[in-house]
Design an enzyme around this catalytic site. Structure first.
Site, PDB file in Angstrom:
ATOM      1  N   ALA A  24       0.850  -1.193   0.000  1.00 29.12           N
ATOM      2  CA  ALA A  24       0.000   0.000   0.000  1.00 29.12           C
ATOM      3  C   ALA A  24       0.880   1.236   0.000  1.00 29.12           C
ATOM      4  CB  ALA A  24      -0.907   0.000   1.234  1.00 29.12           C
ATOM      5  N   CYS A  25       0.604   2.152  -0.896  1.00 21.56           N
ATOM      6  CA  CYS A  25       1.356   3.406  -0.965  1.00 21.56           C
ATOM      7  C   CYS A  25       0.382   4.554  -1.213  1.00 21.56           C
ATOM      8  CB  CYS A  25       2.382   3.378  -2.096  1.00 21.56           C
ATOM      9  SG  CYS A  25       3.607   2.054  -1.979  1.00 21.56           S
TER      10      CYS A  25
END
Length: 351
Positions: A24-25
């Site tokens: 996740a970014c």
């Protein structure tokens, strides 16, 4: 509820967690006054990762690292690139002010080889844009008119697991684009208003979700979970709610405050989400002042590189700033003099 239904529900929930939380970014673009544009991103990853800063000059000859039909080019622009395990460029800023960032997108479906179209490894996809373009518009126009197939490769440390990534671009004017391979087709979302990118679902669905939340008073309620959809809405509100300043220090502080708000606590571990990703590091690019900031989740300090002090001429050496696992090397302040000459890393070959 029957035993079968309970088992099916449990498996569905686990699959959703593995898909949504594998990596996740968050990436944001700050539109400050007087053309003060900054782009910031979190790098969230389940496993410790080695990421270093590299200085690539103009005139570097490249190969797409994807077999006999690999695209070939020579870099027009020098760049400061952020590597992933020194096999890929995952972020960076070129000397013209173009930023490129790779983020996770489980919905990605890269194209089947048509035996005709030029090809490029996913590992060098972001670097191609840093090498070749000054603006988002220029990059998008080229991409629409010159088809290239992007080929994925294995996620480091996970044999057989192909990396599903999408690419974001921003430039010194604040323009933005998101490039996603969905069902083998490249979808390009290009608009200055596309300031925020997270992960799944695909970008058109994220925009629909954002429109839904726009009817809610964000001063009284914002979605607070670490889910991609919630981070998208939260960062989209805060990036325009924080202090808007042409002071590079204040603007950078504002951007860091937003991406920290969208971060996952370091080392977080939940029994129900074994692949929940922790934020490893953050970078912020000031595309007006040409400052590139770095922050490790394991360090109390921010450091930065004044790109005006870097030599991007064709005769210049490739240089490396060794930062170690999760950028854990402790640096303080301006660090352009910490780069040392180095042999370039080999981009991961994908065939």
């Amino acid at each position: 509820m029957s035993r079968f239904t309970r088992i099916l529900a449990a498996l569905t929930a686990v699959a959703a967690l593995l898909a949504a939380e594998a990596q996740a970014c968050t990436r944001i673009v700050y539109h400050g006054p007087a053309g003060r544009t900054l782009t910031g991103r979190n790098m969230d990853f389940k496993d410790p990762m080695v990421s270093n800063f590299w200085v690539f000059p103009r005139g570097v000859k490249r190969n797409g690292a994807a077999g006999p039909r690999s695209l070939e080019w020579t870099s027009k622009y020098g760049s400061l690139a952020v590597s992933d395990y020194d096999i890929s460029t995952v972020d960076g800023l070129n000397e013209a002010g173009l930023n490129a960032s790779l983020l996770w997108l489980n919905a990605t479906g890269f194209p089947e080889d048509d035996k005709t179209t030029p090809r490029m490894s996913l590992a060098i996809w972001a670097q191609f844009y840093l090498d070749q373009f000054a603006t988002v518009s220029e990059a998008v126009e080229y991409t629409r008119n010159h088809p290239v197939q992007v080929v994925s490769g294995e996620v480091p440390g996970r044999p057989g697991s192909l990396a599903p990534l999408h690419l974001t671009l921003s430039d010194a004017t604040g323009d933005s684009a998101v490039l996603e391979w969905i069902d083998g087709k490249l979808n390009i979302h290009h608009d200055r208003s596309y300031q925020v990118v997270t992960n799944d679902p695909p970008y058109d669905i994220q925009l629909s979700n954002q429109r839904y939340w726009s009817a809610v008073d964000a001063l009284n309620f914002l979605p607070g979970s670490g889910r991609s959809e919630d981070r998208f809405v939260r960062a989209g509100f805060y990036v325009n709610a924080v202090t808007q300043s042409d002071d590079p220090r204040i603007a950078a502080a504002a951007v860091f405050s937003v991406i920290r708000n969208a971060s996952a606590p370091y080392g977080v571990s939940l029994p129900d989400a074994p692949n929940l990703s922790t934020t490893r590091w953050r970078v912020v690019a000031d595309q007006k002042a040409m400052l590139f900031y770095g922050e490790s989740a394991t360090s109390p300090n921010i450091f930065w590189v004044d790109m005006k002090k870097l030599d991007f001429s064709e005769s210049a050496q490739i240089r490396k700033l060794d930062l170690g696992v999760d950028m854990s090397r402790v640096l303080v302040g301006e660090a352009s003099d910490q780069f040392v000459p180095a042999e370039p890393f080999d981009f991961m070959v994908a065939e």
